[in-house]
Design an enzyme around this catalytic site. Structure first.
Site, PDB file in Angstrom:
ATOM      1  CE1 TYR A  78      -0.242 -11.034   0.181  1.00 43.61           C
ATOM      2  CE2 TYR A  78       1.249 -12.481   1.336  1.00 43.61           C
ATOM      3  CZ  TYR A  78       0.090 -11.730   1.306  1.00 43.61           C
ATOM      4  OH  TYR A  78      -0.721 -11.699   2.401  1.00 43.61           O
ATOM      5  CG  HIS A 115      -5.527 -13.362   0.597  1.00 46.69           C
ATOM      6  ND1 HIS A 115      -4.408 -13.173  -0.166  1.00 46.69           N
ATOM      7  CD2 HIS A 115      -5.410 -12.495   1.602  1.00 46.69           C
ATOM      8  CE1 HIS A 115      -3.658 -12.228   0.354  1.00 46.69           C
ATOM      9  NE2 HIS A 115      -4.250 -11.799   1.437  1.00 46.69           N
TER      10      HIS A 115
END
Length: 170
Positions: free
Chosen positions: A36, A105
């Site tokens: 991110y 993830h």
């Protein structure tokens, strides 16, 4: 070289969708990822984490590789080399020594799952000092499909640096 699966390179700010898109949030669980903001999200969260460390569970994840020199680049990465690099990079960005929950993830089907899980198991072996609960509780919780969250998952202070010798101090 591992085969890396490209993913959408959408932009994010803050902790991605913590207050929208996925429904109600849990203020005690701060969940981020190294990708991110190309690592910037973890740095952004560091002051909040420091101010609330005793009140939150910190979770971050690996599995989507990025390149600082190319913000549009994203590739699913589950190879053990990337995992080791990612797990070493996240704590300094978050300004912590210990991450409460670290997980994958996304999964790259080119990388055998056993390789990724094996690398994660190495991380557990490097920091786990007691497996008693696995013999006594985890199986019983799994039978009816109940999740198990251990009491004192950071070893009652052992993994946070409060204790230096488990045999003498715990």
């Amino acid at each position: 070289m591992c085969g890396h699966m490209p993913v959408n390179a959408g932009s994010t700010s803050g902790t991605w969708s913590i207050s929208a898109a996925y429904g109600q949030t849990d203020e005690a669980l701060i969940d981020t990822a190294d990708m991110y903001g190309v690592g910037a999200n973890e740095e952004f969260l560091a002051p909040f984490v420091a101010a609330h460390r005793d009140e939150i569970i910190l979770a971050t994840k690996f599995g989507i590789g990025y390149r600082a020199d190319d913000p549009a680049y994203r590739a699913i990465r589950n190879d053990p080399g990337y995992l080791r690099t990612a797990v070493e990079a996240s704590p300094p960005r978050l300004n912590v020594e210990v991450i409460g929950l670290y997980y994958m993830h996304r999964r790259d089907p080119v990388i055998p799952l056993a390789e990724s899980v094996g690398a994660m198991a190495e991380l557990v072996r490097a920091s786990l000092f007691s497996r008693d609960v696995e013999r006594s509780v985890v199986g019983a919780a799994a039978e009816p499909g109940v999740a198990f969250v251990p009491y004192s998952p950071l070893g009652g202070g052992f993994l946070t640096g409060s204790f230096s010798d488990a045999d003498k101090e715990l």
